[in-house]
Design a protein around this motif. Structure first.
Motif, mmCIF file in Angstrom:
data_model
loop_
_atom_site.group_PDB
_atom_site.id
_atom_site.type_symbol
_atom_site.label_atom_id
_atom_site.label_comp_id
_atom_site.label_asym_id
_atom_site.label_seq_id
_atom_site.Cartn_x
_atom_site.Cartn_y
_atom_site.Cartn_z
ATOM 1 N N GLY A 171 0.765 -1.233 0.000
ATOM 2 C CA GLY A 171 0.000 0.000 0.000
ATOM 3 C C GLY A 171 0.793 1.278 0.000
ATOM 4 N N ALA A 172 2.125 1.221 0.090
ATOM 5 C CA ALA A 172 2.935 2.437 0.016
ATOM 6 C C ALA A 172 2.858 3.024 -1.387
ATOM 7 N N THR A 173 2.903 4.342 -1.483
ATOM 8 C CA THR A 173 2.852 4.998 -2.785
ATOM 9 C C THR A 173 4.232 5.164 -3.398
ATOM 10 N N ARG A 174 5.285 5.162 -2.567
ATOM 11 C CA ARG A 174 6.649 5.209 -3.095
ATOM 12 C C ARG A 174 7.609 4.717 -2.020
ATOM 13 N N ALA A 175 8.803 4.348 -2.477
ATOM 14 C CA ALA A 175 9.855 3.900 -1.571
ATOM 15 C C ALA A 175 11.121 4.678 -1.898
ATOM 16 N N LEU A 176 11.787 5.177 -0.863
ATOM 17 C CA LEU A 176 13.005 5.962 -1.018
ATOM 18 C C LEU A 176 14.128 5.350 -0.199
ATOM 19 N N THR A 177 15.347 5.482 -0.663
ATOM 20 C CA THR A 177 16.493 5.174 0.174
ATOM 21 C C THR A 177 16.707 6.345 1.138
ATOM 22 N N PRO A 178 17.479 6.139 2.202
ATOM 23 C CA PRO A 178 17.733 7.275 3.108
ATOM 24 C C PRO A 178 18.350 8.480 2.398
ATOM 25 N N ASP A 179 19.235 8.241 1.438
ATOM 26 C CA ASP A 179 19.826 9.369 0.707
ATOM 27 C C ASP A 179 18.769 10.091 -0.125
ATOM 28 N N GLU A 180 17.916 9.345 -0.787
ATOM 29 C CA GLU A 180 16.855 9.959 -1.584
ATOM 30 C C GLU A 180 15.869 10.717 -0.702
ATOM 31 N N ALA A 181 15.680 10.249 0.524
ATOM 32 C CA ALA A 181 14.704 10.873 1.414
ATOM 33 C C ALA A 181 15.128 12.264 1.870
ATOM 34 N N ARG A 182 16.398 12.592 1.716
ATOM 35 C CA ARG A 182 16.846 13.931 2.114
ATOM 36 C C ARG A 182 16.091 15.023 1.352
ATOM 37 N N SER A 183 15.701 14.729 0.129
ATOM 38 C CA SER A 183 14.962 15.726 -0.657
ATOM 39 C C SER A 183 13.551 15.940 -0.126
ATOM 40 N N ALA A 184 13.102 15.053 0.779
ATOM 41 C CA ALA A 184 11.751 15.170 1.337
ATOM 42 C C ALA A 184 11.765 15.671 2.773
ATOM 43 N N TYR A 185 12.901 16.166 3.255
ATOM 44 C CA TYR A 185 12.947 16.716 4.616
ATOM 45 C C TYR A 185 11.925 17.846 4.747
ATOM 46 N N GLY A 186 11.217 17.872 5.864
ATOM 47 C CA GLY A 186 10.235 18.914 6.139
ATOM 48 C C GLY A 186 8.924 18.750 5.407
ATOM 49 N N HIS A 187 8.636 17.542 4.912
ATOM 50 C CA HIS A 187 7.482 17.355 4.021
ATOM 51 C C HIS A 187 6.284 16.667 4.673
ATOM 52 N N PHE A 188 6.490 15.803 5.673
ATOM 53 C CA PHE A 188 5.444 14.880 6.082
ATOM 54 C C PHE A 188 4.680 15.349 7.330
ATOM 55 N N ASP A 189 3.368 15.111 7.282
ATOM 56 C CA ASP A 189 2.525 15.403 8.442
ATOM 57 C C ASP A 189 2.816 14.443 9.597
ATOM 58 N N LEU A 190 3.078 13.193 9.260
ATOM 59 C CA LEU A 190 3.314 12.142 10.250
ATOM 60 C C LEU A 190 4.468 11.274 9.778
ATOM 61 N N VAL A 191 5.392 10.991 10.693
ATOM 62 C CA VAL A 191 6.499 10.076 10.420
ATOM 63 C C VAL A 191 6.484 8.993 11.498
ATOM 64 N N VAL A 192 6.402 7.752 11.064
ATOM 65 C CA VAL A 192 6.436 6.615 11.990
ATOM 66 C C VAL A 192 7.769 5.915 11.813
ATOM 67 N N GLU A 193 8.603 5.984 12.830
ATOM 68 C CA GLU A 193 9.941 5.379 12.794
ATOM 69 C C GLU A 193 9.857 3.968 13.342
ATOM 70 N N THR A 194 10.384 2.977 12.595
ATOM 71 C CA THR A 194 10.278 1.580 13.017
ATOM 72 C C THR A 194 11.619 0.848 13.003
ATOM 73 N N ALA A 195 12.695 1.506 12.586
ATOM 74 C CA ALA A 195 13.950 0.794 12.323
ATOM 75 C C ALA A 195 14.827 0.624 13.559
ATOM 76 N N GLY A 196 14.873 1.629 14.417
ATOM 77 C CA GLY A 196 15.750 1.560 15.580
ATOM 78 C C GLY A 196 17.222 1.619 15.227
ATOM 79 N N ALA A 197 17.559 2.126 14.047
ATOM 80 C CA ALA A 197 18.952 2.269 13.637
ATOM 81 C C ALA A 197 19.563 3.507 14.299
ATOM 82 N N PRO A 198 20.884 3.620 14.335
ATOM 83 C CA PRO A 198 21.501 4.720 15.085
ATOM 84 C C PRO A 198 21.072 6.122 14.679
ATOM 85 N N THR A 199 20.716 6.325 13.408
ATOM 86 C CA THR A 199 20.408 7.681 12.934
ATOM 87 C C THR A 199 18.929 7.922 12.670
ATOM 88 N N THR A 200 18.075 6.899 12.797
ATOM 89 C CA THR A 200 16.715 7.045 12.264
ATOM 90 C C THR A 200 15.800 7.909 13.129
#
Length: 342
Positions: free
Chosen positions: A215-244
């Protein structure tokens, strides 16, 4: 019942890195308890932490029978429990909340103040043929429920708790950071809210493709996601990685909401307090799930809004626990959810 039928096997982790398969007496349900015949039990990174000795000492008791993600059938009931429960398919909450403290009485059972107790960490878990749990923690399933898929309702309840905190609405712009079990379950639940955008951020291309199928509309790598900084109404973090955690806050728009569900290790990158303040972000964290979130996950499963089955890639008998736990956290993108099947 024959003497052989009255025996039960369990995987015991005596100390980090050491386990054995034990055969003993069939557990007896005490007052208010039920005996569960385990159908399937999932392994997650928390189980790997227990096995490797990396879990906070306050949240594990050795020797231990792990297994907090499970499904099964009520095999017997203890004194004071309705006999009609016998034979019902079920899952159960992991936190052994007291039900009487102020937080429990407010419905925040995952914040119980009576001390931490959880199936598979401080209480015997489901890497076994049988386990006993308090009947009050049961969430009953339909008679024809897929018990293999239902073993993932524990992580689904965590995701349901995160979704409740995030308050998604129709037409929203939502990002899910991480496409592991929690992330892919989050995509399924969030898609039901008809968002305008549902973006998954994960470095693994196969996981991004699976997220789009869910059901996702698109998938981005972390590098690609930099262009979407400041864009989302809601962000759900699920990875638990050091930077996420920090990156999730950067993805949210000003005034947006961030929900952290990943289990972070010491040394993870901190959230910039200047950005947090100036962006007026609302940040919540989730550890476990209250009863209400369990109910929501079980309802979504029963309605077909949530289908964890496709996430399962490996199944092992109890005797092969060592092989199963070695797969968890190994980094192979072809490894999804691993189950033990007693």
């Amino acid at each position: 019942m024959s003497p052989e039928a009255a025996r039960s096997r369990s995987v015991v982790v005596d100390r980090p890195g050491e386990h054995r398969l034990v055969t003993g007496e069939l557990p007896e349900p005490g007052p208010g308890e039920v005996l569960i015949e385990v159908a399937a039990a999932g392994l997650c990174l928390s189980d790997r932490e227990v096995y490797d000795g990396h879990r906070d000492p306050g949240f594990v008791r050795y020797p231990l029978v792990p297994g907090h993600e499970w499904s099964g059938t009520v095999a017997a009931v203890g004194p004071g429990v309705d006999p009609a429960l016998t034979g019902r398919r079920t899952v159960a909450e992991g936190f052994r909340s007291c039900g009487a403290c102020e937080r429990c009485r407010c419905g925040e059972t995952s914040l119980c103040t009576s001390g931490y107790a959880e199936t598979g960490f401080t209480e015997p878990g489901a890497f076994a043929d049988h386990l006993t749990v308090p009947a009050r923690l049961l969430h009953l399933l339909a008679d024809d429920a897929d018990l293999r898929a239902a073993a993932l309702l524990e992580p689904a309840a965590v995701v349901a708790a995160a979704v409740r905190c995030g308050r998604p609405g129709p037409g929203g712009r939502i990002a899910v950071v991480g496409a592991g079990t929690l992330g892919l379950l989050a995509v399924q639940l969030l898609a039901a809210f008809s968002p305008a955008e549902l973006t998954v951020v994960d470095p693994r291309a196969p996981r991004g493709e699976q997220a789009r199928r869910f059901g996702a509309t698109r998938a981005l790598t972390p590098d690609e996601a930099r262009s979407a900084y400041g864009h989302f109404d809601l962000v759900v973090e699920t990875a638990g990685a050091p930077t996420t955690a920090a990156e999730s806050c950067l993805l949210a728009r000003r005034g947006g909401r961030v929900v952290l569900t990943g289990m972070f290790a010491p040394g993870a990158a901190g959230i910039d307090p200047v950005h947090l303040s100036l962006s007026q972000l609302e940040v919540r964290s989730v550890f476990g799930a209250p009863s209400s979130a369990w109910s929501q996950a079980v309802r979504a499963f029963g309605l077909g809004l949530l289908d964890p089955g496709p996430l399962i890639t490996h199944e092992f008998p109890l005797e092969r626990f060592g092989e199963a736990i070695a797969l968890v956290g190994g980094g192979d993108p072809a490894t999804g959810k691993v189950l033990l099947r007693p």
